[in-house]
Design an enzyme around this catalytic site. Sequence first.
Site, PDB file in Angstrom:
ATOM      1  N   GLU A 228       0.875  -1.181   0.000  1.00 16.34           N
ATOM      2  CA  GLU A 228       0.000   0.000   0.000  1.00 16.34           C
ATOM      3  C   GLU A 228       0.899   1.213   0.000  1.00 16.34           C
ATOM      4  OE1 GLU A 228      -3.334  -1.308  -0.720  1.00 16.34           O
ATOM      5  OE2 GLU A 228      -3.584   0.608   0.269  1.00 16.34           O
ATOM      6  N   CYS A 262      -2.798   8.599   3.531  1.00 10.49           N
ATOM      7  CA  CYS A 262      -2.499   8.128   2.174  1.00 10.49           C
ATOM      8  C   CYS A 262      -3.624   8.488   1.213  1.00 10.49           C
ATOM      9  CB  CYS A 262      -2.262   6.624   2.189  1.00 10.49           C
ATOM     10  SG  CYS A 262      -3.593   5.727   2.985  1.00 10.49           S
TER      11      CYS A 262
HETATM   12  P1  NAD Z   1       8.667   4.949   4.260  1.00 12.02           P
HETATM   13  O1  NAD Z   1       8.518   4.187   3.008  1.00 12.02           O
HETATM   14  O2  NAD Z   1       9.813   5.873   4.386  1.00 12.02           O
HETATM   15  O3  NAD Z   1       8.756   3.980   5.519  1.00 12.02           O
HETATM   16  C1  NAD Z   1       7.772   3.033   5.794  1.00 12.02           C
HETATM   17  C2  NAD Z   1       8.371   1.904   6.613  1.00 12.02           C
HETATM   18  O4  NAD Z   1       9.312   1.192   5.829  1.00 12.02           O
HETATM   19  C3  NAD Z   1       9.105   2.355   7.860  1.00 12.02           C
HETATM   20  O5  NAD Z   1       8.794   1.456   8.892  1.00 12.02           O
HETATM   21  C4  NAD Z   1      10.569   2.240   7.455  1.00 12.02           C
HETATM   22  O6  NAD Z   1      11.450   2.045   8.529  1.00 12.02           O
HETATM   23  C5  NAD Z   1      10.527   1.025   6.565  1.00 12.02           C
HETATM   24  N1  NAD Z   1      11.626   0.912   5.586  1.00 12.02           N
HETATM   25  C6  NAD Z   1      12.345   1.907   5.011  1.00 12.02           C
HETATM   26  N2  NAD Z   1      13.222   1.385   4.129  1.00 12.02           N
HETATM   27  C7  NAD Z   1      13.061   0.047   4.149  1.00 12.02           C
HETATM   28  C8  NAD Z   1      13.651  -1.041   3.444  1.00 12.02           C
HETATM   29  N3  NAD Z   1      14.623  -0.842   2.540  1.00 12.02           N
HETATM   30  N4  NAD Z   1      13.222  -2.291   3.696  1.00 12.02           N
HETATM   31  C9  NAD Z   1      12.232  -2.507   4.586  1.00 12.02           C
HETATM   32  N5  NAD Z   1      11.637  -1.523   5.294  1.00 12.02           N
HETATM   33  C10 NAD Z   1      12.038  -0.258   5.067  1.00 12.02           C
HETATM   34  O7  NAD Z   1       7.276   5.719   4.444  1.00 12.02           O
HETATM   35  P2  NAD Z   1       6.899   6.762   5.573  1.00 12.02           P
HETATM   36  O8  NAD Z   1       7.617   8.035   5.264  1.00 12.02           O
HETATM   37  O9  NAD Z   1       7.054   6.158   6.907  1.00 12.02           O
HETATM   38  O10 NAD Z   1       5.325   6.939   5.325  1.00 12.02           O
HETATM   39  C11 NAD Z   1       4.773   7.840   4.412  1.00 12.02           C
HETATM   40  C12 NAD Z   1       4.370   7.145   3.152  1.00 12.02           C
HETATM   41  O11 NAD Z   1       3.474   6.078   3.446  1.00 12.02           O
HETATM   42  C13 NAD Z   1       3.602   8.034   2.205  1.00 12.02           C
HETATM   43  O12 NAD Z   1       4.081   7.842   0.901  1.00 12.02           O
HETATM   44  C14 NAD Z   1       2.177   7.553   2.300  1.00 12.02           C
HETATM   45  O13 NAD Z   1       1.389   7.777   1.177  1.00 12.02           O
HETATM   46  C15 NAD Z   1       2.370   6.116   2.559  1.00 12.02           C
HETATM   47  N6  NAD Z   1       1.185   5.552   3.183  1.00 12.02           N
HETATM   48  C16 NAD Z   1       0.378   4.771   2.435  1.00 12.02           C
HETATM   49  C17 NAD Z   1      -0.776   4.248   3.000  1.00 12.02           C
HETATM   50  C18 NAD Z   1      -1.704   3.378   2.190  1.00 12.02           C
HETATM   51  O14 NAD Z   1      -2.536   2.683   2.776  1.00 12.02           O
HETATM   52  N7  NAD Z   1      -1.612   3.403   0.881  1.00 12.02           N
HETATM   53  C19 NAD Z   1      -1.081   4.506   4.327  1.00 12.02           C
HETATM   54  C20 NAD Z   1      -0.217   5.325   5.043  1.00 12.02           C
HETATM   55  C21 NAD Z   1       0.914   5.829   4.460  1.00 12.02           C
END
Ligand code: NAD
Length: 508
Positions: A228, A262
Amino acid sequence: MEVHNPATGEEVGRVTVDSADEVAAKVDRLRQHQPEWEAIGPAGRKRWLLKLQDWLIDNTDHLADVLQSETGKPRMDALIDPGFAVDLIGYYARRAGKFLADEHPSPHSPLARVKRLTTVYRPYPVVGVITPWNFPLAMPALDVIPALAAGAAVLLKPSEVTPLSALELARGWSEIGAPPVLSVSTGAAETGAAVVNTVDYVQFTGSTRTGRAIAAACAERLVPYSLELGGKDPALVLADADLDRAAYGIAFGGLFNAGQVCISVERVYVEAPVYDEFVTKLTEHVRELRQGADGRESRYDIGALASHAQRDVVTRHVDDAIAKGARAVTGGRPTGVGTFFEPTVLVDVDHGMACMTEETFGPTLPVMKVADEAEAVALANDSIYGLSASVWTGDRARGERIARQLDAGAVNVNDVFANLFNFALPMGGWQQSGVGARWGGAEGLRKYCRKQAVTAPILPTQQKELFWFPYSTRKLGFALTAMRAAGARGLRRLGVRDVINTVGGKGK
Ligand code: NAD
């Protein structure tokens, strides 16, 4: 790792950073306990999930305190998370028995009627759930609960920005005395990558950039995943809409949780005849919103952004728009306190500006005038994302017709977020907004299961089946003719054509 309140800068907690070895050890422990969890079945799991539901209700105030401390959200936003989790538990705990029941599909051919066919749903042993910071309790809970209900064990890796609420969820699980099939690994990208490298299924919510890296890692290991990701959700306001409702709904859809949702409204297209009136109504309403950090007393509508980095993204998008000719009719700047950014309405925007094409994830509403419905649909679809959209019209049939022209995983007519609160519907993004669906109906549990096909004879069996060795033209010919009779069309079905060909000397 320190955790800070972004509204005040105050340190509110510290968590450990799990190494790859620690992640692997947690996954090993989960693997040991998962078979028993699977064996107690949906009814046994329901008991524990409903206990967790009670715990969440009993601890709501404390959970909202923790959540506010690590996000700077106003009280009302903070209360959404536990309430949402409680609702989802009720849905999946009570329906898991039905959703995961064995199925006995009808055989496709009369020949296959000698077997009883069964599709069995068997969980992936360990599901890794990786979540972002915007809803620190709800984001983990919304994935952890269906995975547990399906019979999997879960390793949760919450965002490093907001890990405290996820740890509370795990504390609740152990406090009710539930089997040890839920663990948390805190840390940042490296810890997340270690989770991806160890579990049997990855459920990820976060940015498109990270989602792509996770998909590549899962492809390498050949483990399934569901993603997502980001969004740039459009709202289409048509000339026949109730403009008051549209202005209130779009203000909420764009500014709830300071726009860090999101599926928040990130861009608005308004048909020319009602553009001025809509912008006036929207601006008046946004100007009335109260912004600040409150405690248990609810005093504000809009809180802080989750981090300085997030505030900088919002500032960049607004500055870029203004430099290219847009106007902020209200807001437009960081407030200067913590990570707060003023609720903002931008006009005179176009698709040459970052605020209309890149995910902002902040309290901004860029509004663009369009000639007609066709232009609104074309601009709404001019995006790499496709999470959700809203259509505002006085004609429901028109709204539903337009929904089918939009490239988005969900469309709400005259509302925002409504799809999210209807668990029977799939919650999934199209294009670069995701792969698969996060939850929704029976599929929301079955995605955490491997489908197993089981056949068993209904009739008494012979010593050998027709196909078995040694080959015999008579027995094999009979079997192949019967297969053709069941599946083919016309004369071919009966083999008459083959007979004619043979008699006519054409052979086969
Ligand atoms: P992010 O992608 O930076 O981080 C999300 C998670 O992934 C964190 O727990 C982070 O530590 C982990 N992570 C980072 N790099 C990784 C890797 N290489 N391997 C595994 N895990 C890793 O996102 P964010 O800044 O925390 O959140 C914001 C984003 O999330 C926005 O783009 C938003 O649209 C999206 N979001 C989507 C939904 C949805 O349901 N579509 C819901 C909420 C947020």
